[in-house]
Design an enzyme around this catalytic site. Structure first.
Site, PDB file in Angstrom:
ATOM      1  N   ASP A   1      -3.348 -10.519   7.552  1.00 22.10           N
ATOM      2  CA  ASP A   1      -2.093 -10.521   6.788  1.00 22.10           C
ATOM      3  C   ASP A   1      -0.917 -10.636   7.757  1.00 22.10           C
ATOM      4  OD1 ASP A   1      -0.493 -10.495   4.533  1.00 22.10           O
ATOM      5  OD2 ASP A   1      -0.374  -8.316   4.422  1.00 22.10           O
TER       6      ASP A   1
ATOM      7  N   PHE B   1       0.796  -1.221   0.000  1.00 24.25           N
ATOM      8  CA  PHE B   1       0.000   0.000   0.000  1.00 24.25           C
ATOM      9  C   PHE B   1       0.831   1.276   0.000  1.00 24.25           C
ATOM     10  CE2 PHE B   1      -3.053  -2.976   2.208  1.00 24.25           C
ATOM     11  CZ  PHE B   1      -3.832  -3.168   1.079  1.00 24.25           C
TER      12      PHE B   1
END
Length: 552
Positions: free
Chosen positions: A364, A250
């Site tokens: 995650d 990200f």
């Protein structure tokens, strides 16, 4: 009709032979020709046709009484603002000073012959050609050569501008034109992109201090305010980016300065705004200011529209991620236990609910998302994919198959997730087992020899960059798990760790241990040598709650 067509062809041949200045049957236009009269104009429907190629039975040189054959050409209909005229094209012989008609016929023009300063025009090429026009049916039948002077403009008449003939474009000219028309927009687009990129880099390299005065200052939840009372004012102007330390899914993570302190700034691009919102939502939950959760400082937005960037400011840890640290370092059992205890305690705190805090699934979890502090205690980071479970509310539009493929549980790889809180928490515990295996693989107390090169879980089985299909075959179909060497079990602490990881990566999700059970087992193996030196950052906070659970 055949003769008429032949005349047109012959006339074009004459034009080509005697120069490109006679481009059509019509003479060159005056500089400013008068408009065609609308009323009372002469209508021309028929003209004599002659091209010098037809044969005639009448030879006036032998028989002066015979009448030459005359071919009448019917002029074609024309548009409203045009009209037909008859013409004679005289070819002049400079040597004999005589002329004879070369071509006769109809032609179309927008200006009346009688409205011109002269109804004849002289064309110079290889031989002089005199073009004369007239109006009225068959007016060119008995035309008499007016003399070459008729085509010479008078002194008071402004001669028309001579326009040089345009060369017929060649194949090379066409190719050059195509290349020019194609490359010019590309060069312009390239220049625009370079300019945008330079502008973007210029703005990106600036610090928080360059934000507009109207930007909101860094926002912090109540739980993140500990120790920050003196930073509440002027926080924006004190943050300055220094260097990129990592790049992830990200965005990039920067080391930055907040006054004299080092902080971490995670920069999200515009397209990942949703991840920025999701991550700060997790940090803003009650009771998230925990020693084993990355310390949150604040968020901010930089720039507008397409230049917008979203910043997340957290504590900075020089040692970096657990994965990166293990690549270059080994661990003693004391260090390994400290990291394992922090990992288990952080997950247990994340998964628990109470005191206004809902349960959170990380989704995650991996060694890249575990950061090491200076004393080798650890904290959990990167909550961009995390899910919050509020009582009476579902999982929303959560997608099941997310995370890092290597750390995905069998049910995630197989697409057979039960979308409940417990199911997502058990997925985290499978990944936790792989992280515990990574810690144990670098522990020097397991054997007399130095541990071998660091490897990711299942790297020997599926390689460094496995595809989803390769992970499905290995984990779901063949039920492969990371190899546990027998000598690990020779160490009492590692023995418990090996049993724990095997139960956490069980193929049956419901058989896996909870985070609180893993925490209880790890804490039971606490080395006696570090007991007097326990700090608040490494003291398990949930021990008092373990009495409520069954023995793990």
């Amino acid at each position: 009709m055949v003769l008429m067509m032949a005349s047109k062809i012959l006339y074009l041949a004459v034009i080509i032979m005697f120069g490109s200045q006679v481009a059509s049957a019509a003479p060159p236009s005056d500089e400013n020709p008068p408009p065609r009269p609308k009323e009372g104009r002469v209508t021309t429907k028929y003209c004599e046709f002659f091209n010098g190629s037809q044969t005639s039975t009448c030879d006036t040189s032998k028989n002066s009484t015979c009448v030459p054959d005359v071919i009448r050409e019917e002029c074609p209909p024309v548009e409203a603002d045009k009209s037909n005229h008859c013409f004679v094209l005289w070819q002049v012989d400079n040597v004999t000073n005589t002329a004879y008609p070369k071509v006769k016929g109809c032609f179309v023009d927008t200006v009346s012959c009688t409205d011109r300063a002269s109804n004849c025009r002289l064309h110079y090429s290889k031989l002089p050609l005199l073009h004369c026009c007239c109006e009225g049916n068959m007016c060119n039948q008995n035309a008499v050569f007016p003399g070459i002077e008729a085509g010479i403009p008078s002194q008071t008449e402004v001669p028309p501008a001579r326009v040089p003939a345009s060369a017929v474009p060649s194949a090379d000219d066409d190719t050059k034109a195509v290349i020019a028309y194609t490359l010019t927009p590309l060069f312009l687009l390239f220049a625009i992109l370079v300019g945008c990129y330079l502008l973007y880099r210029k703005r990106k390299g600036s610090s928080f201090a360059e934000l507009a005065n109207g930007e909101a200052s860094l926002s912090r939840p109540p739980s993140a305010g500990a120790g920050m009372e003196n930073e509440a004012v002027g926080l924006v102007g004190q943050v300055t980016l220094c260097e990129v330390r990592a790049r992830g899914r990200f965005g990039a993570v920067w080391r930055a300065k907040l006054g004299q302190r080092d902080v971490a700034v995670k920069v999200f691009p515009l397209q990942d705004k949703q991840s920025w919102l999701a991550e700060q939502e997790i940090f803003r939950l009650a009771r998230m200011d925990h020693p084993d959760i990355l310390h949150y400082i604040g968020v901010d937005k930089k720039g507008d529209n397409l230049q917008a960037e979203y910043w997340l400011v957290t504590a900075y840890h020089e040692k970096g991620s657990l994965c990166d640290y293990l690549k270059g370092h080994t661990l003693t059992w004391v260090e390994a236990w400290r990291i394992a205890a922090c990992v288990a305690r952080g997950l247990a705190h994340l998964h628990e609910e109470g005191g206004g805090k809902p349960a959170v699934a990380h989704r995650d979890f991996k060694s890249k998302n575990v950061l090491l502090k200076a004393d080798l205690s650890a904290c959990i980071a990167d909550f961009g994919l995390a899910l919050i479970f509020v009582a009476g509310r579902g999982c929303g539009d959560a997608h099941g198959q997310v995370g890092t493929r290597r750390y995905m549980a069998p049910e995630v790889l197989d697409g057979a997730i039960n979308f409940t809180k417990d199911a997502f928490l058990r997925i985290d515990m499978y990944a936790c087992a792989l992280v515990l295996w990574e810690i144990a693989s670098r522990c020097t107390d397991a054997a007399s020899d130095t541990p071998g090169q660091y490897r990711l879980p299942l790297e020997e089985e599926v390689g460094s960059h496995p595809s989803l299909e390769e992970m499905q075959e290995a984990v779901v179909q063949r039920k492969l798990r990371p190899h546990i060497p027998p000598h690990w079990r020779n160490h009492p602490g590692l023995l418990v760790l090996c049993d724990t990881m095997e139960e956490c990566w069980d193929h049956d999700a419901e058989a896996r241990l909870s985070a609180s059970c893993v925490l209880e087992r790890v804490c039971a193996q606490q080395p006696a040598s570090i007991a007097p030196a326990l700090t608040p950052d490494t003291t398990p906070l949930l021990i008092h709650e373990l009495a409520e659970h069954q023995p793990c």
